[in-house]
Write a protein that holds these residues in place. Structure first.
Motif, PDB file in Angstrom:
ATOM      1  N   UNK A   1      -0.332   7.233   6.549  1.00 41.90           N
ATOM      2  CA  UNK A   1      -0.603   7.000   7.969  1.00 41.90           C
ATOM      3  C   UNK A   1      -1.988   7.532   8.336  1.00 41.90           C
ATOM      4  N   UNK A   2      -2.329   8.707   7.807  1.00 38.86           N
ATOM      5  CA  UNK A   2      -3.645   9.275   8.114  1.00 38.86           C
ATOM      6  C   UNK A   2      -4.760   8.334   7.680  1.00 38.86           C
ATOM      7  N   UNK A   3      -4.636   7.785   6.479  1.00 43.30           N
ATOM      8  CA  UNK A   3      -5.666   6.873   6.001  1.00 43.30           C
ATOM      9  C   UNK A   3      -5.726   5.602   6.808  1.00 43.30           C
ATOM     10  N   UNK A   4      -4.568   5.042   7.172  1.00 41.51           N
ATOM     11  CA  UNK A   4      -4.541   3.822   7.969  1.00 41.51           C
ATOM     12  C   UNK A   4      -5.231   4.031   9.320  1.00 41.51           C
TER      13      UNK A   4
ATOM     14  N   UNK B   1       0.815  -1.210   0.000  1.00 39.39           N
ATOM     15  CA  UNK B   1       0.000   0.000   0.000  1.00 39.39           C
ATOM     16  C   UNK B   1       0.849   1.259   0.000  1.00 39.39           C
ATOM     17  N   UNK B   2       1.894   1.268   0.817  1.00 40.59           N
ATOM     18  CA  UNK B   2       2.721   2.465   0.915  1.00 40.59           C
ATOM     19  C   UNK B   2       3.474   2.723  -0.376  1.00 40.59           C
ATOM     20  N   UNK B   3       4.047   1.682  -0.959  1.00 44.65           N
ATOM     21  CA  UNK B   3       4.777   1.875  -2.203  1.00 44.65           C
ATOM     22  C   UNK B   3       3.852   2.299  -3.335  1.00 44.65           C
ATOM     23  N   UNK B   4       2.651   1.782  -3.364  1.00 48.90           N
ATOM     24  CA  UNK B   4       1.699   2.217  -4.381  1.00 48.90           C
ATOM     25  C   UNK B   4       1.303   3.675  -4.169  1.00 48.90           C
ATOM     26  N   UNK B   5       1.124   4.051  -2.909  1.00 46.31           N
ATOM     27  CA  UNK B   5       0.786   5.436  -2.604  1.00 46.31           C
ATOM     28  C   UNK B   5       1.874   6.375  -3.091  1.00 46.31           C
ATOM     29  N   UNK B   6       3.133   6.028  -2.818  1.00 43.04           N
ATOM     30  CA  UNK B   6       4.239   6.872  -3.274  1.00 43.04           C
ATOM     31  C   UNK B   6       4.306   6.914  -4.791  1.00 43.04           C
ATOM     32  N   UNK B   7       4.024   5.792  -5.441  1.00 44.72           N
ATOM     33  CA  UNK B   7       4.063   5.755  -6.907  1.00 44.72           C
ATOM     34  C   UNK B   7       2.997   6.651  -7.519  1.00 44.72           C
TER      35      UNK B   7
ATOM     36  N   UNK C   1       4.995   2.337  10.204  1.00 47.49           N
ATOM     37  CA  UNK C   1       5.365   1.533   9.036  1.00 47.49           C
ATOM     38  C   UNK C   1       6.209   2.284   8.015  1.00 47.49           C
ATOM     39  N   UNK C   2       5.890   3.526   7.629  1.00 53.88           N
ATOM     40  CA  UNK C   2       6.744   4.205   6.653  1.00 53.88           C
ATOM     41  C   UNK C   2       8.191   4.346   7.119  1.00 53.88           C
TER      42      UNK C   2
END
Length: 454
Positions: A117-120, A102-108, A176-177
């Motif tokens: 983090x806010x969404x999680x 999820x994080x890598x897709x968000x950055x992409x 996590x990030x």
């Protein structure tokens, strides 16, 4: 959160041994489809927790009325069962698996760690605020109707106990990030450091006799398990030879058995959660390696129509199911006690034959009640965070407020007062999140689902 778990690029099994080693930087290619096998594992693990809770909760009638008690406390049959039903390590592994993707897709897509983090946190906290508020209101109504204050206190404490997971998982996802950034630089060194720190805490706790020291492993143990999910998501474990994974899994189980046999650790694996011990690392390692070895069979099993339907339902309602399991169990216990007092039934005490005879029906009814609550209220956890702009300070404040709210309930139990305070803190936290999170662009992410160990 709402980002799908995913399959490796070769869903039929681990890549061939000659395949090139995977990139470790955030530029590594991301898999394109859901990992239905991982979804199935999560669904089965959640079912195991419902069964575990159902076996723990028992109600009998005393001279002054209903008595809530732990049916598993001191029971000789319970420790062996925990070797099957201790699945919490898997949840954190899957949380790391999904969080990395999820994080890598968000950055992409141009997102930020703050938005991630806010969404999680938003999708974990919103259904929790609703559940805690509902429980606090019901407890207030029961007190007003003349229910014994002692019984209400027992109910409130029993309800609050599983909320430890909400607080710890929320903290791990918030970190996590940062953890992933360290993982990308030195993955094995970071895992070794977390495991070594966890062992050090256990040694120091044993040497000093201060159990409070063990709570430092709330960070080291669960973050290490979360990082195992990173390795699983990147395909690093799948690329290890089958013999290596099998040997490592057997060694982890053997070490666990040896420690229990020598009396160093309790045979009750659930007892190792409060506070966490390195036994959970061995459990989680063995479970993760088993998942890695069974990826292809799990996928094949997960696409069968009935199992696929079950998995989709649990995936879409998982956080609600977890949060409402204890309220449904306590409701069933209360109704059973009321019927018994009216002469319409009996409440056999554990572990009598009568108690065991009624357990299958009890488990089926309470699981169905919990599933019904998930179906009715699951829409709450699927609510998307509104478009917002703001700073990372707002998100940090929200995380801290959420943790304080959960800690309050854990320490003081759920009462009308503590529930009201926790709900207030949670609502402030949600406002901080909405003020501080750059919402991820969901327009390119189909089939979005709520985030619970995703």
């Amino acid at each position: 959160m709402t980002v799908s778990t995913t399959l490796p690029s070769r869903p039929s099994g681990p890549p061939a041994a000659s395949a090139a080693p995977p990139p470790t930087a955030r530029s590594a290619p991301l898999p394109a489809t859901r990992d239905t096998g991982i979804d199935l594992v999560r669904a089965l693990c959640l079912l195991a927790i419902l069964v575990l809770h159902g076996l723990q909760v028992s109600v009998t009638l005393g001279t002054s009325g209903p008595i809530l008690e732990y049916a598993t406390r001191g029971a000789s049959w319970y420790p062996p069962l925990t070797w099957i039903l201790q699945v919490m390590p898997v949840f954190f592994v899957i949380g790391g698996f999904a969080g990395l993707v999820a994080h890598r897709r968000s950055l992409a897509r141009g997102g930020t760690s703050t938005g991630f983090v806010a969404g999680r946190v938003h999708r974990l906290l919103l259904p929790a605020v609703v559940t805690i508020g509902a429980v606090g209101l019901v407890l207030a109504l029961l007190l007003g109707a003349g229910a014994p204050a002692e019984l209400i206190g027992q109910v409130g404490m029993r309800y609050s106990e599983p909320l430890w997971f909400l607080g710890v998982f929320l903290a791990c996802q918030a970190l996590l990030p940062a953890q992933l950034a360290l993982h990308e630089r030195a993955p094995w060194a970071l895992l070794a450091a977390l495991a070594t720190a966890a062992v050090g805490v256990d040694v120091l706790r044993s040497a000093t006799g201060l159990d409070a020291l063990g709570y430092a492993n709330l960070a080291f143990v669960w973050l290490a398990l979360q990082q195992l999910g990173f390795f699983l998501a990147e395909g690093r474990l799948d690329r290890l030879p089958v013999a290596v994974r099998s040997a490592a899994g057997v060694a982890a189980v053997a070490a666990l058995v040896l420690a229990v046999a020598t009396g160093a650790w309790s045979a009750d694996l659930i007892a190792h959660m409060n506070p966490p011990t390195t036994a959970l690392l061995l459990v989680g390692l063995a479970q993760t390696l088993l998942i890695s070895l069974l990826r292809a069979p799990l996928v094949a099993l997960s696409i069968r129509p009935r199992l696929a339907a079950l998995t989709r339902f649990v995936t879409a309602h998982s956080m609600t199911i977890y949060l409402w399991n204890l309220p449904m169990l306590l409701l069933a216990a209360g109704v059973s006690a009321q019927l018994a007092m009216l002469g319409a039934g009996v409440l056999p005490a554990p572990p009598s034959l009568g108690w065991w005879t009624t357990r299958p029906a009890w488990l089926v009814v309470t699981v169905l009640l919990t599933a019904g609550a998930g179906w009715l209220l699951g829409g709450i956890e699927r609510r998307r965070m509104p478009n917002t702009t703001g700073s990372s300070q707002h998100v940090l404040q929200a995380v801290l407020l959420a943790l304080v709210a959960v800690l309050l309930i854990l320490l003081a139990g759920a009462t009308p007062v503590t529930a009201a305070v926790a709900v207030g803190l949670g609502m402030i936290a949600l406002r901080r999140i909405r003020a501080g999170g750059h919402r991820e662009d969901s327009s390119r992410t189909p089939n979005r689902h709520p985030m619970f160990l995703r």
